[in-house]
Design a protein around this motif. Structure first.
Motif, PDB file in Angstrom:
ATOM      1  N   ASP A 252      -6.520  -3.119  10.146  1.00 46.62           N
ATOM      2  CA  ASP A 252      -6.916  -1.845  10.745  1.00 46.62           C
ATOM      3  C   ASP A 252      -5.673  -1.000  11.037  1.00 46.62           C
ATOM      4  O   ASP A 252      -5.673   0.216  10.838  1.00 46.62           O
ATOM      5  N   PHE A 253      -4.623  -1.638  11.525  1.00 45.35           N
ATOM      6  CA  PHE A 253      -3.380  -0.907  11.788  1.00 45.35           C
ATOM      7  C   PHE A 253      -2.825  -0.327  10.488  1.00 45.35           C
ATOM      8  O   PHE A 253      -2.401   0.839  10.445  1.00 45.35           O
ATOM      9  N   VAL A 254      -2.818  -1.121   9.428  1.00 44.33           N
ATOM     10  CA  VAL A 254      -2.293  -0.651   8.144  1.00 44.33           C
ATOM     11  C   VAL A 254      -3.118   0.531   7.639  1.00 44.33           C
ATOM     12  O   VAL A 254      -2.562   1.535   7.155  1.00 44.33           O
ATOM     13  N   ALA A 255      -4.432   0.452   7.752  1.00 44.72           N
ATOM     14  CA  ALA A 255      -5.287   1.541   7.284  1.00 44.72           C
ATOM     15  C   ALA A 255      -5.021   2.822   8.063  1.00 44.72           C
ATOM     16  O   ALA A 255      -5.039   3.920   7.494  1.00 44.72           O
ATOM     17  N   ARG A 256      -4.769   2.682   9.355  1.00 42.61           N
ATOM     18  CA  ARG A 256      -4.517   3.879  10.175  1.00 42.61           C
ATOM     19  C   ARG A 256      -3.244   4.589   9.759  1.00 42.61           C
ATOM     20  O   ARG A 256      -3.106   5.795   9.962  1.00 42.61           O
ATOM     21  N   GLN A 257      -2.269   3.866   9.201  1.00 42.46           N
ATOM     22  CA  GLN A 257      -1.024   4.516   8.799  1.00 42.46           C
ATOM     23  C   GLN A 257      -1.284   5.542   7.710  1.00 42.46           C
ATOM     24  O   GLN A 257      -0.690   6.623   7.700  1.00 42.46           O
TER      25      GLN A 257
ATOM     26  N   ARG B 164       0.804  -1.223   0.000  1.00 41.39           N
ATOM     27  CA  ARG B 164       0.000   0.000   0.000  1.00 41.39           C
ATOM     28  C   ARG B 164       0.832   1.267   0.000  1.00 41.39           C
ATOM     29  O   ARG B 164       0.483   2.246  -0.664  1.00 41.39           O
ATOM     30  N   TYR B 165       1.934   1.256   0.736  1.00 39.03           N
ATOM     31  CA  TYR B 165       2.692   2.496   0.932  1.00 39.03           C
ATOM     32  C   TYR B 165       4.123   2.426   0.414  1.00 39.03           C
ATOM     33  O   TYR B 165       4.801   3.445   0.375  1.00 39.03           O
ATOM     34  N   GLY B 166       4.607   1.237   0.052  1.00 37.16           N
ATOM     35  CA  GLY B 166       5.972   1.109  -0.440  1.00 37.16           C
ATOM     36  C   GLY B 166       6.934   0.662   0.657  1.00 37.16           C
ATOM     37  O   GLY B 166       6.642   0.730   1.849  1.00 37.16           O
ATOM     38  N   THR B 167       8.107   0.203   0.231  1.00 34.57           N
ATOM     39  CA  THR B 167       9.073  -0.355   1.182  1.00 34.57           C
ATOM     40  C   THR B 167       9.628   0.695   2.131  1.00 34.57           C
ATOM     41  O   THR B 167       9.942   0.395   3.277  1.00 34.57           O
ATOM     42  N   ALA B 168       9.761   1.946   1.675  1.00 28.11           N
ATOM     43  CA  ALA B 168      10.334   2.978   2.538  1.00 28.11           C
ATOM     44  C   ALA B 168       9.437   3.237   3.736  1.00 28.11           C
ATOM     45  O   ALA B 168       9.903   3.301   4.888  1.00 28.11           O
ATOM     46  N   ASP B 169       8.121   3.403   3.496  1.00 25.94           N
ATOM     47  CA  ASP B 169       7.197   3.638   4.608  1.00 25.94           C
ATOM     48  C   ASP B 169       7.059   2.388   5.474  1.00 25.94           C
ATOM     49  O   ASP B 169       6.872   2.494   6.688  1.00 25.94           O
TER      50      ASP B 169
END
Length: 456
Positions: free
Chosen positions: A422-427, A395-400
């Protein structure tokens, strides 16, 4: 509980399975405390038991150990004596193969993680070398636990039972360092038969910057899977190199793991009143009561659970923190290795599944921590952690994804792993909120001009 003062495997599903992980199997007393007193109860004495073991030849020297709560000289001797029959020294060809595999693994990992290589030197260890070279790391981890066990057992001895329990207290006080040394040595010898790398138990045991494979164990592991030996070696090298990157470039991680173990150790206490009640009930249930001259009655008392320390809420919290950290480490390693190997190693999926089954059935990491601190490293936690890392990368890439390792407060908690998506969505929401607050914080001259006609 640590060092055999209770069942090492408290997972009811595992216990019900019997065998290696069930009650009555070898894993129910991995450090052999029952075997020690059982041998004495069979008609011998501690001296008789020692006389049968060549490594006790220098008994006086071992009894005078003053290097801490665990006799590490004895632990080393005991572990190596277990390995003597099947020991195979590493060859130059094996060292070369390991070095090439680790170098190639690092090149592949460069393309899937922002963390740079953590390996400065490569080596191949025999089983004996694994024991000898990892002792400093084990000492730092285990000594605080052993020290607290000794202190708790000594301070909680009821005065009323001193007369009848005195001989046992004398044995434990006089031989405490030897007992722990023998127990730890047995555990390390068992581990040395199975470990594949220096990070196989979840924490780095080799000197900093050292990438390690154990060729003899790697060959045995490869014999059990239907894949070429070179492919298996490279897969394991990827796991070792990934772990080394994480521990080399997340400076607080190693200390956080150690702190969690030591926090558990600090909480080891024994309720004196509960001990007194338990001793009274236990001795009343023994035929003829407790007979200090009969080691069988001593063994029965030790196995009754009377002396088992009670786990405090603080200890349970420390165990959850340790379990979560280990799961996050293992889940991240699984994720980056999968990304690096998916288009290069045809058998990656099969090898990864073999590793998952190995963990689920009680691999080295689970056995070690279950024995030392009563921790069950449940596969469910590992799957949830891997879900977080995989989804973060997609979803956000390896850097994030790797940015979460920049501070312990950014990592998922045990509760977060209950609902990983849910944790991933909150990021993503957190990133949007941070961008909004950054815009609001800009000076007025940096704010965009209003559209014509909108000014008051």
């Amino acid at each position: 509980m640590p060092f055999g003062f209770g069942l090492p495997d408290r997972d009811p599903e595992r216990r019900d399975q019997g065998g290696e992980g069930g009650q009555g199997g070898p894993a129910s007393d991995p450090f052999g405390l029952g075997a020690l007193f059982g041998s004495i109860g069979a008609g011998g004495s501690p001296e008789d038991l020692m006389a049968k073991m060549p490594l006790f030849a220098e008994l006086q020297k071992l009894m005078n150990w003053s290097g801490g709560p665990v006799n590490w000289d004895l632990a080393r001797q005991g572990a190596i004596s277990q390995l003597a029959a099947g020991h195979q020294p590493t060859s130059e060809a094996e060292r070369t193969a390991v070095a090439e595999a680790l170098r190639l693994a690092d090149l592949w990992l460069d393309q899937v993680t922002e963390l740079p290589s953590g390996i400065d030197r490569t080596t191949a260890w025999s089983r004996v070398e694994w024991v000898e070279k990892t002792l400093p790391a084990w000492s730092a981890l285990i000594d605080p636990l052993a020290e607290r066990v000794v202190a708790a057992m000594t301070s909680a001895l009821p005065q009323e039972a001193a007369m009848s329990f005195g001989p046992v207290a004398g044995i434990m006080g006089r031989m405490g360092g030897m007992m722990f040394g023998a127990q730890v040595g047995q555990a390390l010898g068992k581990l040395a038969d199975e470990v594949l790398t220096s990070t196989d138990v979840g924490i780095p045991l080799a000197p900093a910057g050292t990438g390690v494979l154990v060729p003899q164990n790697v060959a045995e592991f490869a014999a059990g899977v239907d894949r070429p030996a070179d492919e298996v070696r490279l897969f394991l090298a990827l796991r070792e190199a990934a772990s080394q990157r994480l521990f080399a470039h997340v400076p607080w991680l190693r200390q956080q793991l150690a702190d969690a173990v030591h926090a558990y150790a600090r909480g080891i206490t024994i309720d004196r009143e509960a001990i007194e009640r338990g001793l009274t009930e236990a001795m009343s249930g023994m035929e003829g009561g407790l007979d200090p001259s009969n080691p069988e009655s001593i063994q029965q008392l030790l196995g009754s659970g009377v002396l088992e320390p009670e786990e405090t809420p603080e200890q349970q919290m420390a165990l959850r923190r340790l379990e979560t950290l280990l799961a996050l480490v293992e889940g991240w390693v699984d994720t980056v290795v999968a990304e690096a190997a998916k288009d290069r190693l045809p058998g990656h999926s099969a090898l990864a599944e073999t590793m998952r089954r190995r963990r689920a059935s009680g691999g080295p990491a689970e056995q070690t921590f279950a024995t030392l601190v009563g921790l069950q490293l449940r596969p469910r936690r590992l799957r949830d952690a891997a879900t977080v890392w995989g989804a973060m990368g997609q979803r956000y890439g390896t850097a994030d994804r790797d940015r979460l390792w920049s501070h312990p407060d950014l990592l998922p908690t045990s509760e977060d792993l209950d609902e990983p998506m849910d944790f991933v969505a909150r990021q993503g929401l957190d990133d949007e909120f941070a961008a909004l607050t950054a815009d609001d914080a800009k000076p007025a001259e940096e704010q965009p001009d209003d559209e014509p006609g909108e000014r008051a």
